[in-house]
Motif scaffolding. Structure first.
Motif, short mmCIF file in Angstrom:
data_model
loop_
_atom_site.label_atom_id
_atom_site.label_comp_id
_atom_site.label_asym_id
_atom_site.label_seq_id
_atom_site.Cartn_x
_atom_site.Cartn_y
_atom_site.Cartn_z
N LYS A 199 -5.43 -2.73 8.22
CA LYS A 199 -4.18 -1.96 8.17
C LYS A 199 -2.98 -2.89 8.02
CE LYS A 199 -5.85 1.95 10.83
NZ LYS A 199 -5.77 2.69 12.09
N THR B 295 -2.66 -4.05 4.41
CA THR B 295 -2.06 -3.05 3.53
C THR B 295 -0.56 -2.93 3.80
OG1 THR B 295 -2.65 -1.20 4.98
CG2 THR B 295 -4.20 -1.75 3.23
N GLN B 296 -0.18 -3.03 5.06
CA GLN B 296 1.25 -2.99 5.42
C GLN B 296 1.99 -4.19 4.82
OE1 GLN B 296 2.82 -0.54 6.97
NE2 GLN B 296 4.78 -1.55 6.93
N LEU C 128 1.29 -5.74 2.09
CA LEU C 128 1.50 -5.53 0.65
C LEU C 128 2.67 -4.59 0.38
CD1 LEU C 128 -2.12 -5.31 -0.78
CD2 LEU C 128 -0.53 -7.24 -0.84
N ARG C 129 2.95 -3.70 1.32
CA ARG C 129 4.09 -2.79 1.14
C ARG C 129 5.42 -3.47 1.46
NH1 ARG C 129 0.31 0.93 3.02
NH2 ARG C 129 0.90 0.76 5.20
N ASN C 130 5.46 -4.28 2.53
CA ASN C 130 6.76 -4.81 2.96
C ASN C 130 6.93 -6.32 2.75
OD1 ASN C 130 5.46 -6.14 5.10
ND2 ASN C 130 5.94 -4.51 6.56
N ARG C 131 5.85 -7.02 2.42
CA ARG C 131 5.86 -8.48 2.17
C ARG C 131 6.34 -9.30 3.36
NH1 ARG C 131 3.39 -6.63 -1.90
NH2 ARG C 131 3.67 -7.45 -3.98
N TYR D 278 -6.00 1.25 0.86
CA TYR D 278 -5.57 0.40 -0.25
C TYR D 278 -5.79 1.13 -1.57
CZ TYR D 278 -5.29 -3.43 -3.57
OH TYR D 278 -4.95 -4.21 -4.64
N ASN D 279 -4.72 1.65 -2.10
CA ASN D 279 -4.76 2.40 -3.36
C ASN D 279 -3.63 1.93 -4.26
OD1 ASN D 279 -6.95 4.32 -2.70
ND2 ASN D 279 -5.55 4.88 -1.07
N PRO D 280 -3.84 0.80 -4.92
CA PRO D 280 -2.76 0.26 -5.77
C PRO D 280 -2.44 1.19 -6.92
CG PRO D 280 -4.81 -0.92 -6.16
CD PRO D 280 -5.07 0.03 -5.02
N GLN D 281 -1.18 1.20 -7.29
CA GLN D 281 -0.73 2.01 -8.41
C GLN D 281 -1.26 1.41 -9.70
OE1 GLN D 281 3.52 2.13 -8.10
NE2 GLN D 281 3.47 3.89 -6.74
#
Length: 126
Positions: free
Chosen positions: A6, A9-10, A12-15, A120-123
């Protein structure tokens, strides 16, 4: 339960690496760390798909993540496993492969794979 997947994945969203790492990364930028985390999550997600295929009777098996130390993200991955206690608890690495630590149970491995599969579901880029 540790929320390492988790937290990846977090990240990757906020760096923000402070929420993910217990050490100070030597990277000049975060690109290598981002690529390493993407590869770990992709490998975990594929591992969950392989579990589903095995349940369907398909002839597949779990595989380690192949690495090449000539790439900066692989060097970053090595640093993660060597210097971060959370990563070293769950994973191990050789010069050519990244895999689960032998101490990690099959149940925990499956849980981590499913968490990556769910979160984890990358665009898709077009």
């Amino acid at each position: 339960m540790d929320n390492l997947v988790k937290d990846m994945t977090q990240f990757l969203r906020n760096r923000k690496s402070e929420t993910l790492l217990s050490y100070k990364s030597n990277s000049q930028d975060k690109r290598s760390l981002v690529v390493a985390i993407i590869d770990i999550l992709s490998w975990l997600k594929l591992g969950y798909k392989r579990e589903l295929w095995m349940k369907e009777g398909k002839s597949v098996k779990q595989k380690p993540l192949k690495i090449n130390m000539d790439y900066p993200w692989c060097q970053e991955l090595k640093q993660l496993v060597e210097e971060d206690h959370r990563f070293s608890e769950y994973f191990t690495m050789t010069e050519k492969e990244f895999d689960f630590n032998q101490k990690i149970s099959d149940g925990k491995r499956s849980e981590m794979r499913k968490t990556a599969f769910d979160l984890y579901n990358p665009q898709m880029r077009t």
